[in-house]
Enzyme design. Structure first.
Site, short mmCIF file in Angstrom:
data_model
loop_
_atom_site.label_atom_id
_atom_site.label_comp_id
_atom_site.label_asym_id
_atom_site.label_seq_id
_atom_site.Cartn_x
_atom_site.Cartn_y
_atom_site.Cartn_z
N LYS A 192 0.85 -1.20 0.00
CA LYS A 192 0.00 0.00 0.00
C LYS A 192 0.88 1.24 0.00
O LYS A 192 0.59 2.22 -0.71
CB LYS A 192 -0.94 -0.02 1.21
CG LYS A 192 -2.06 -1.03 1.06
CD LYS A 192 -2.84 -1.28 2.35
CE LYS A 192 -3.84 -2.42 2.16
NZ LYS A 192 -4.51 -2.83 3.37
N GLN A 248 -4.93 -1.62 9.56
CA GLN A 248 -4.68 -2.92 8.93
C GLN A 248 -5.29 -4.03 9.79
O GLN A 248 -4.98 -4.14 10.98
CB GLN A 248 -3.16 -3.13 8.74
CG GLN A 248 -2.80 -4.40 8.00
CD GLN A 248 -3.35 -4.42 6.57
OE1 GLN A 248 -3.21 -3.47 5.82
NE2 GLN A 248 -3.99 -5.51 6.18
N ASP A 288 -11.21 3.09 4.04
CA ASP A 288 -11.58 1.69 3.81
C ASP A 288 -13.09 1.53 3.64
O ASP A 288 -13.55 0.47 3.22
CB ASP A 288 -11.12 0.82 5.00
CG ASP A 288 -9.82 0.09 4.68
OD1 ASP A 288 -9.54 -0.15 3.50
OD2 ASP A 288 -9.09 -0.25 5.64
#
Ligand SMILES: NC(=O)c1ccc[n+]([C@@H]2O[C@H](COP(=O)([O-])OP(=O)(O)OC[C@H]3O[C@@H](n4cnc5c(N)ncnc54)[C@H](OP(=O)(O)O)[C@@H]3O)[C@@H](O)[C@H]2O)c1
Length: 287
Positions: free
Chosen positions: A53, A97, A120
Site C-alpha cells: 500500500k 490494517q 476503507d
C-alpha cells in the site's frame, strides 16, 4: 472463450488519472493527500500488505505514514492514536490494517475512525450511506474495484441478473448494493443458500467472494456471463487461485477475471482513489 479482464492494466490506467489529480491538488492548493496506516503487531502478511500500500501511495504522490504499534498495545492507547490521527490535518485517510490482536475490539476501533477519513469505507456511517444511496460517503475498496472492472468490460449492468456469492461486510454485501444501485436484479448467496448451482447458473454477472478454491464449478457458469472472482486461495502447491474453476469457466463466460491479476490490483488502486477523495473533501469542508 472469455475475454480475460486485466485488473493490472485497468488499475494502472486509473492510477495514472489519480496521479494527475494528486499533482493538480499540489499545484493548485499546495495540498498533498496523506494516508496514515496503522499496523498493530507483527503479522507477516499484514506487513506485506502495508508495504504494498505504501509503495502504491508513493507512485501516485500520496504521502503515507506508517504507525507500527506493539501487539500488546491496550485498546485505550490505540483509541488515543486514532483520535490524534483524526485531528491531524495532514492526514486525510486512516487505514487500520486488519486483523487486530484478539484482545482489541475491532468494531470499536473501526468506529473510532472519523467517517471523513475512513478510506476503507468500513465505518457504519459510510456503510449506511451506501445502503441509503447517494454518492457522498466512502465505499469499501474491493467492491469499488469490482465495479470498475465491470465498467471496463463495457457490458450493461442495468436489467441484468447479478448473483453475488458471499455476504461479508467488506465485499459481498456492499458489492450487492452497488450492483443494485446500477439497476441489476441482485441475488445474494451464502453458505446456507439452498441450491447454489441453480442460482449461479442464472447469473449474467457473477461475483464470487467466498474464500474457497474452485467452489464455483466452471460448468455452472451461464454462457456469456461476466465473472468476477474475488477469492484469493493459496493451494498446497503455493499457487494462488480463485473461487471459480477458471479453466472451465473461461470456456463459457464472455469475460472473467484471473486470480491473481484481477480484483487484487484494483483494491489498492481504490484505496488511492478514496485517499484522494478524502483530501478533496477536506478542501470542500474548509471552504
Ligand atoms: N482480491 C482482493 O483484494 C480481496 C479483498 C477482499 C477479500 N478477498 C478474498 O475474497 C474472499 C472472500 O473474502 P471475505 O472477506 O468476503 O470472506 P468472508 O468474510 O469469510 O465471507 C465469505 C462468505 O462466503 C460464504 N460462503 C462460505 N462457504 C460457502 C459456500 N459453501 N457456499 C456459499 N457461500 C459460502 C460465507 O457465507 P456465510 O455468511 O453464510 O458464512 C460468507 O458470506 C477471500 O478469499 C478473500 O481472501 C480478496
Amino acid at each position: 472463450m472469455a475475454n480475460i479482464i486485466d485488473g493490472k492494466a485497468v488499475a494502472k490506467e486509473i492510477q495514472k488519472q489519480i496521479k494527475e489529480e494528486v499533482d493538480g491538488l499540489e499545484r493548485r492548493w499546495g495540498l498533498t493527500p496523506g494516508l496514515a496506516v496503522v499496523l498493530v503487531g507483527e503479522d507477516p502478511a499484514s506487513q506485506v500488505y502495508v508495504k504494498n500500500k505504501e509503495k502504491a501511495c508513493r507512485e501516485v504522490g500520496i504521502k503515507s505514514v506508517e504507525h507500527v504499534l506493539p501487539a500488546t498495545i491496550s485498546e485505550k492507547d490505540l483509541l488515543a492514536v486514532i483520535n490524534q490521527l483524526n485531528k491531524n490535518k495532514s492526514v486525510h485517510g486512516i487505514l487500520i490494517q486488519l486483523p487486530l490482536p484478539a484482545h482489541i475490539h475491532g468494531e470499536k476501533i473501526l468506529d473510532a475512525v472519523s467517517p471523513h477519513k475512513d478510506v476503507d469505507g468500513f465505518h457504519p456511517v459510510n456503510q449506511g450511506r451506501l445502503l441509503l444511496g447517494g454518492g457522498t460517503g466512502f465505499r469499501p475498496c474491493t467492491p469499488l474495484g469490482i465495479m470498475s472492472l465491470l465498467e471496463s468490460t463495457r457490458s450493461e449492468i442495468k436489467g441484468k441478473k447479478a448473483v453475488v456469492v458471499g455476504r461479508s461486510n467488506i465485499v459481498g454485501k456492499p458489492v450487492a448494493l452497488m450492483l443494485l444501485e446500477k439497476h441489476a436484479t441482485v441475488t445474494l448467496c451464502h453458505s446456507r443458500t439452498a441450491n447454489l448451482r441453480e442460482e449461479v447458473a442464472r447469473a449474467d454477472i457473477l461475483v464470487a467472494a467466498i474464500g474457497k478454491a474452485g467452489l464455483i464449478r466452471g460448468d455452472w457458469v451461464k454462457p456469456g456471463a461476466v465473472v468476477i472472482d474475488v477469492g484469493m486461495n493459496r493451494l498446497p502447491s503455493g499457487k494462488l487461485c480463485g473461487d471459480v474453476e477458471f479453466d472451465a469457466a473461461k470456456e463459457r463466460a464472455a469475460a472473467i477475471t484471473p486470480v491473481p491479476g484481477g480484483v487484487g490490483p484494483m483494491t489498492i488502486c481504490m484505496l488511492l482513489f478514496n485517499t484522494l477523495k478524502a483530501a478533496k473533501d477536506s478542501l470542500q469542508r474548509e471552504r
